[in-house]
Design a protein around this motif. Structure first.
Motif, PDB file in Angstrom:
ATOM      1  N   SER A  97       1.201  -1.027   0.232  1.00  6.58           N
ATOM      2  CA  SER A  97       0.116   0.150   0.200  1.00  6.58           C
ATOM      3  C   SER A  97       1.000   0.960  -0.436  1.00  6.58           C
ATOM      4  O   SER A  97       0.744   2.357  -0.242  1.00  6.58           O
ATOM      5  N   ILE A  98       1.451   1.107   0.717  1.00 10.42           N
ATOM      6  CA  ILE A  98       3.051   2.462   0.712  1.00 10.42           C
ATOM      7  C   ILE A  98       3.639   2.611  -0.420  1.00 10.42           C
ATOM      8  O   ILE A  98       3.600   4.049  -0.700  1.00 10.42           O
ATOM      9  N   ALA A  99       4.097   1.498  -0.308  1.00  7.72           N
ATOM     10  CA  ALA A  99       4.624   1.485  -1.783  1.00  7.72           C
ATOM     11  C   ALA A  99       3.882   2.092  -3.225  1.00  7.72           C
ATOM     12  O   ALA A  99       4.637   2.742  -4.123  1.00  7.72           O
ATOM     13  N   GLY A 100       2.659   1.478  -3.151  1.00  6.85           N
ATOM     14  CA  GLY A 100       1.891   1.718  -4.153  1.00  6.85           C
ATOM     15  C   GLY A 100       1.848   3.256  -4.199  1.00  6.85           C
ATOM     16  O   GLY A 100       1.494   4.486  -5.324  1.00  6.85           O
ATOM     17  N   ALA A 101       1.513   4.001  -2.914  1.00  9.05           N
ATOM     18  CA  ALA A 101       0.946   5.631  -2.872  1.00  9.05           C
ATOM     19  C   ALA A 101       2.352   5.569  -3.698  1.00  9.05           C
ATOM     20  O   ALA A 101       2.278   7.028  -4.307  1.00  9.05           O
ATOM     21  N   ALA A 102       3.662   5.515  -3.253  1.00  9.88           N
ATOM     22  CA  ALA A 102       4.781   6.532  -3.983  1.00  9.88           C
ATOM     23  C   ALA A 102       4.607   6.141  -5.602  1.00  9.88           C
ATOM     24  O   ALA A 102       5.100   7.212  -6.134  1.00  9.88           O
ATOM     25  N   VAL A 103       4.195   5.119  -6.053  1.00 11.06           N
ATOM     26  CA  VAL A 103       4.544   5.085  -7.117  1.00 11.06           C
ATOM     27  C   VAL A 103       3.661   5.875  -7.529  1.00 11.06           C
ATOM     28  O   VAL A 103       3.883   6.282  -8.481  1.00 11.06           O
ATOM     29  N   ALA A 104       2.674   5.882  -7.333  1.00 10.88           N
ATOM     30  CA  ALA A 104       1.345   6.849  -8.056  1.00 10.88           C
ATOM     31  C   ALA A 104       1.411   8.471  -7.965  1.00 10.88           C
ATOM     32  O   ALA A 104       1.469   8.634  -8.650  1.00 10.88           O
ATOM     33  N   ALA A 105       2.517   8.810  -7.048  1.00  8.57           N
ATOM     34  CA  ALA A 105       3.498   9.789  -6.396  1.00  8.57           C
ATOM     35  C   ALA A 105       3.992  10.606  -7.076  1.00  8.57           C
ATOM     36  O   ALA A 105       4.156  11.821  -7.865  1.00  8.57           O
TER      37      ALA A 105
END
Length: 152
Positions: free
Chosen positions: A53-61
């Protein structure tokens, strides 16, 4: 190697998703065929979901792909639209710093109180360290977006 490091969040997401899928499939197979499950999978999979979840948020950012509602900002002039985008990136950066700060505090407590996981008896801080690391990566990505938008 440089390409791998530039896309580190993407690679982390892919590796964790693959590992979670394999572990869960093997665990389901073991449960139905051998009538016995692997308890460590039930500890690793939720932690993988948190990291994902947190790595996915970083990818989206990194890709500027976070959802946004532009009904109001579309009515603004380009100058104020840019200010809104900068403000959103600044808030994302602050959010990453907050995750980093409180994640480090949580890891410190887990380390000092010697918390261990219930099944594998591993130190809890090993899993907890992924939260501040993710907050750091998220903050860096939002700072990069802020600087890029500022230069436009």
């Amino acid at each position: 190697m440089k390409k791998f490091l530039n896309n580190i969040e993407d690679n982390i997401c892919a590796i964790i998703l693959l590992a979670m899928t394999i572990l869960t499939c093997v665990n389901v197979f073991a449960r139905y065929v051998f009538l016995s499950s692997m308890p460590f999978v039930e500890e690793l999979t939720p932690m993988g979901l948190v990291v994902l979840s947190i790595a996915g948020a970083a990818v989206a950012a990194k890709k500027g792909a976070h959802l946004g509602l532009t009904v109001i900002t579309d009515l603004l002039s380009p100058k104020y639209q840019k200010l809104c985008v900068l403000f959103a990136h600044a808030l994302g950066f602050i959010f990453g710093i907050i995750i980093l700060y409180y994640g480090l505090d949580t890891v410190r407590v887990e380390y000092l109180l010697e918390f261990v996981t219930s099944g594998m008896q591993w130190p809890e801080w090993i899993f907890g360290i992924t939260i501040p690391l993710g907050g750091y990566i998220l903050a860096v990505r939002y700072l990069q977006l802020f600087i890029t938008e500022l230069k436009k």
